[in-house]
Scaffold this motif. Structure first.
Motif, short mmCIF file in Angstrom:
data_model
loop_
_atom_site.label_atom_id
_atom_site.label_comp_id
_atom_site.label_asym_id
_atom_site.label_seq_id
_atom_site.Cartn_x
_atom_site.Cartn_y
_atom_site.Cartn_z
N PRO A 11 -3.49 3.39 4.66
CA PRO A 11 -2.64 3.42 3.46
C PRO A 11 -2.17 4.83 3.11
O PRO A 11 -1.03 5.01 2.64
CB PRO A 11 -3.53 2.82 2.37
N ILE A 12 -3.03 5.82 3.33
CA ILE A 12 -2.63 7.20 3.03
C ILE A 12 -1.55 7.67 4.00
O ILE A 12 -0.57 8.30 3.60
CB ILE A 12 -3.86 8.13 3.10
N PHE A 13 -1.72 7.33 5.29
CA PHE A 13 -0.71 7.73 6.27
C PHE A 13 0.61 7.01 6.02
O PHE A 13 1.68 7.58 6.20
CB PHE A 13 -1.21 7.43 7.69
N ARG A 14 0.52 5.75 5.60
CA ARG A 14 1.73 4.96 5.42
C ARG A 14 2.48 5.37 4.16
O ARG A 14 3.71 5.36 4.11
CB ARG A 14 1.38 3.48 5.37
N TRP A 15 1.75 5.71 3.12
CA TRP A 15 2.37 6.05 1.84
C TRP A 15 2.25 7.55 1.55
O TRP A 15 2.17 7.95 0.38
CB TRP A 15 1.69 5.26 0.71
N TRP A 16 2.26 8.38 2.58
CA TRP A 16 2.11 9.83 2.38
C TRP A 16 3.21 10.38 1.48
O TRP A 16 2.95 11.28 0.67
CB TRP A 16 2.13 10.53 3.74
N TRP A 17 4.40 9.83 1.60
CA TRP A 17 5.51 10.34 0.78
C TRP A 17 5.28 10.03 -0.69
O TRP A 17 5.62 10.84 -1.57
CB TRP A 17 6.83 9.73 1.25
N LEU A 18 4.68 8.86 -0.98
CA LEU A 18 4.38 8.51 -2.37
C LEU A 18 3.34 9.45 -2.96
O LEU A 18 3.45 9.88 -4.12
CB LEU A 18 3.89 7.07 -2.44
N LEU A 19 2.33 9.80 -2.15
CA LEU A 19 1.30 10.72 -2.61
C LEU A 19 1.89 12.08 -2.93
O LEU A 19 1.57 12.69 -3.96
CB LEU A 19 0.20 10.86 -1.55
N ILE A 20 2.78 12.57 -2.05
CA ILE A 20 3.38 13.88 -2.27
C ILE A 20 4.27 13.85 -3.51
O ILE A 20 4.22 14.77 -4.35
CB ILE A 20 4.18 14.31 -1.03
N VAL A 21 5.08 12.81 -3.65
CA VAL A 21 5.99 12.72 -4.81
C VAL A 21 5.20 12.65 -6.11
O VAL A 21 5.50 13.37 -7.08
CB VAL A 21 6.92 11.50 -4.66
N LEU A 249 -2.30 12.92 -7.50
CA LEU A 249 -2.62 12.57 -6.12
C LEU A 249 -3.65 11.45 -6.06
O LEU A 249 -3.53 10.51 -5.26
CB LEU A 249 -3.15 13.82 -5.40
N ILE A 250 -4.65 11.52 -6.95
CA ILE A 250 -5.68 10.48 -6.97
C ILE A 250 -5.08 9.15 -7.40
O ILE A 250 -5.36 8.08 -6.81
CB ILE A 250 -6.84 10.89 -7.89
N LEU A 251 -4.25 9.18 -8.45
CA LEU A 251 -3.62 7.94 -8.91
C LEU A 251 -2.71 7.36 -7.83
O LEU A 251 -2.68 6.13 -7.63
CB LEU A 251 -2.84 8.20 -10.19
N ALA A 252 -1.97 8.22 -7.15
CA ALA A 252 -1.10 7.73 -6.08
C ALA A 252 -1.92 7.14 -4.94
O ALA A 252 -1.53 6.12 -4.35
CB ALA A 252 -0.22 8.87 -5.57
N THR A 253 -3.06 7.76 -4.63
CA THR A 253 -3.92 7.22 -3.58
C THR A 253 -4.46 5.85 -3.96
O THR A 253 -4.46 4.91 -3.16
CB THR A 253 -5.08 8.19 -3.31
N LEU A 254 -4.92 5.74 -5.22
CA LEU A 254 -5.38 4.43 -5.69
C LEU A 254 -4.25 3.41 -5.66
O LEU A 254 -4.46 2.24 -5.32
CB LEU A 254 -5.95 4.56 -7.10
N TYR A 257 -3.69 2.26 -2.05
CA TYR A 257 -4.68 1.27 -1.63
C TYR A 257 -4.48 -0.05 -2.37
O TYR A 257 -4.73 -1.14 -1.81
CB TYR A 257 -6.10 1.80 -1.87
N GLY A 258 -4.05 0.02 -3.64
CA GLY A 258 -3.76 -1.21 -4.38
C GLY A 258 -2.60 -1.97 -3.78
O GLY A 258 -2.64 -3.20 -3.64
N ILE A 259 -1.55 -1.24 -3.40
CA ILE A 259 -0.40 -1.89 -2.75
C ILE A 259 -0.82 -2.53 -1.44
O ILE A 259 -0.44 -3.66 -1.12
CB ILE A 259 0.73 -0.86 -2.53
N GLU A 260 -1.63 -1.79 -0.67
CA GLU A 260 -2.08 -2.34 0.61
C GLU A 260 -2.94 -3.58 0.41
O GLU A 260 -2.89 -4.52 1.19
CB GLU A 260 -2.86 -1.27 1.38
#
Length: 536
Positions: A11-21, A249-254, A257-260
């Motif tokens: 999920p982190i690799f797939r949504w890396w752009w969301l984490l950065i944004v 970053l933590i919220l985006a990571t959560l 994983y929630g989206i996944e």
């Protein structure tokens, strides 16, 4: 093991752009909120309750009672009488934020004032200490005058006690040399009167001493003056912005994983292997082009995609004689690439020397005629309904080396048509004319697929990475087990199997062949875009 471990981070690799944004947005918002804030300074004053520290051997009472009084004084510092006194003394309408607390394990009260003005913080802290001392028993002017009077009286009584003790000593000497009973009785009476006087003086001295400030327990005095602060205590803008960025970053990571978790698509090959009970026959890499897949394979016979179909052909055992004369290619739902796999496998079999016919048996949503740019009818449905002979409906594709039977007109009752004797006769006729018959069937979401699966020797199951739904795949697997369909293997579409790693290691992805057979390097920007797409 490494692949399974990395899947936890997919999920982190797939949504890396969301984490950065999200991290950048949170950091930007934090900076916008913190940057305008002025620096904050802090000044404090410390007061001592009682005089236990001045006594060489303080009693437990002199220590325990002041320790209990510290809580009361800390609470009193926050009350209105003290606050109003400070406002009046300093001419302030509002006081800056301050706290009052007891220092653990001691008889001291600490008052700390925070303000954007360092001098005002010092002045308020000093005045708070004064106002708090004024609320103590020895804090008023009248009490100070009384204290001075008591000190004066103590000195006088102490002198009187000393004189009385001297008189008593003199009378005792006279009694030792006195003669006669009357003289002794007179001296004894005088001695008794002096002793009574001494006792009275000592009692008065003890009473005055207990009332004096020097021996009082409930007193306040300053032990640490409020100083002028020179360094601000906050805000720590760098730390606040970093905390905001980390929080984003933590919220985006959560969130990732929630989206996944809510998305039931099978996103990696490992997820497919854990869910499906059948062996993997091959991987079809993603073709990053808008070109027709069949045209792409015809123009690039040495591409990774073409090699993937050759690997599937070899895995099925098509090395000499055809082990399976009739094949069905199906999937759990539409859009998973079964038509592309069916066409690619048919072309690969033809390249190996087999006589192959590709049949579009999806009578509900046919797509082979669109993929190949041919008319939809006449086709299979027209043959099954007796509208046209089989031989007249077959299209020869000499550029691909295969023959094609399109779906024909879409019938109202496709399931019954595929289950008819006419379909059985048609399959027999095709089996006599061709080495391999490849059927592009409908997905298992409709009953047509089960009917076709019983008319062929084996079925290839196509699952598309990042597209196929877990629920649909489970349903198809249940249907296969119930109907005893012979599944030859699973083909993972848009996957990255071991061969994909091989091509990367040897630089295959970086080159393609032009019309003259020469290798030409892809533009750098195109390679970058393709690499970014592969990480999604």
């Amino acid at each position: 093991m490494n692949l399974k471990f990395l899947d936890y981070f997919s999920p982190i690799f797939r949504w890396w752009w969301l984490l950065i944004v999200c991290a950048l947005v949170a950091g930007g918002v934090g900076y916008a909120l913190v940057n305008p804030l002025p620096p904050v300074y802090q000044s404090g004053i410390t007061l001592l309750v009682g005089n236990a520290l001045d006594t060489p051997n303080p009693s437990s009472l002199e220590v325990e009672i002041p320790r209990r009084l510290t809580d009361a004084y800390a609470a009193m510092a926050l009350r209105e009488p003290v606050r109003d006194g400070v406002k009046k003394a300093l001419g302030l309408d509002e006081l800056p934020k301050y706290t009052a607390y007891t220092i653990p394990g001691s008889t001291m009260v600490r008052i700390e004032v925070t303000d954007t003005n360092p001098r005002r913080a010092q002045a308020v802290a000093t005045e708070l200490g004064r106002q708090l001392m004024a609320q103590s028993p020895g804090g008023t002017t009248r009490d100070s005058e009384t204290q001075a009077f008591l000190e004066e009286q103590l000195h006088k009584i102490a002198d009187a006690i000393s004189e009385t003790e001297q008189d008593i000593a003199a009378k005792q000497e006279e009694m030792a040399t006195a003669e006669g009973a009357s003289a002794i009785l007179s001296l004894q009476a005088d001695l008794d009167a002096l002793n009574n006087k001494l006792a009275t003086l000592q009692e008065n001295y003890a009473r005055l001493l207990a009332s004096s400030q020097s021996n009082a327990i409930n007193t306040l005095r300053v032990v640490e003056e409020a100083t002028l602060p020179t360094r601000p205590i906050g805000p720590n803008k760098v730390l606040d912005v970093a905390a905001a960025t980390l929080g984003g970053l933590i919220l985006a990571t959560l969130g990732a994983y929630g989206i996944e978790y809510l998305d039931d698509r099978l996103k990696t090959e490992t997820h497919i292997q854990h869910l499906v009970h059948y062996s993997l026959t091959g991987y079809i890499p993603t073709i990053y082009t808008q070109e027709n897949p069949v045209t792409y394979l015809r123009k690039r016979p040495r591409s990774p995609a073409a090699d993937a179909f050759r690997s599937i052909r070899n895995a099925l055992g098509y090395l000499a004689d055809a082990p399976y004369r009739t094949l069905l290619v199906s999937s759990a739902a539409a859009g998973e690439g079964k038509s592309t796999v069916a066409a690619g496998l048919a072309i690969s079999l033809a390249q190996a020397g087999y006589r192959v016919i590709l049949v579009d048996a999806d009578l509900r949503a046919p797509s082979l005629h669109t993929m190949l740019g041919l008319p939809q009818k006449p086709g299979l449905s027209d043959v099954l309904q007796g509208k046209i002979p089989l031989a007249e409906s077959i299209i020869m594709l000499e550029n691909l080396g295969i023959d094609l039977l399109t779906s024909g007109d879409i019938p109202d009752q496709s399931t019954e048509l595929l289950a008819s004797r006419a379909m059985q006769t048609t399959m027999a006729q095709l089996g006599q004319s061709y080495d391999v018959v490849v059927l592009d069937g409908p997905p298992f979401a409709v009953p047509d697929a089960v009917v076709l699966a019983r008319r062929v020797e084996g079925m290839l199951w196509v699952i598309r990475v990042g597209y196929s739904r877990r629920t649909a795949v489970k349903y198809m697997q249940e249907q296969i087990e119930q109907t005893l369909v012979n599944v030859l293997g699973v083909v993972i579409n848009c996957g990255r199997g071991p061969r994909a790693h091989y091509y990367q290691v040897y630089g295959y992805h970086g080159y393609y062949q032009d019309g003259n057979g020469r290798e030409r390097r892809k533009p750098a920007f195109r390679r970058l875009v393709e690499n970014l797409r592969r990480t999604k």
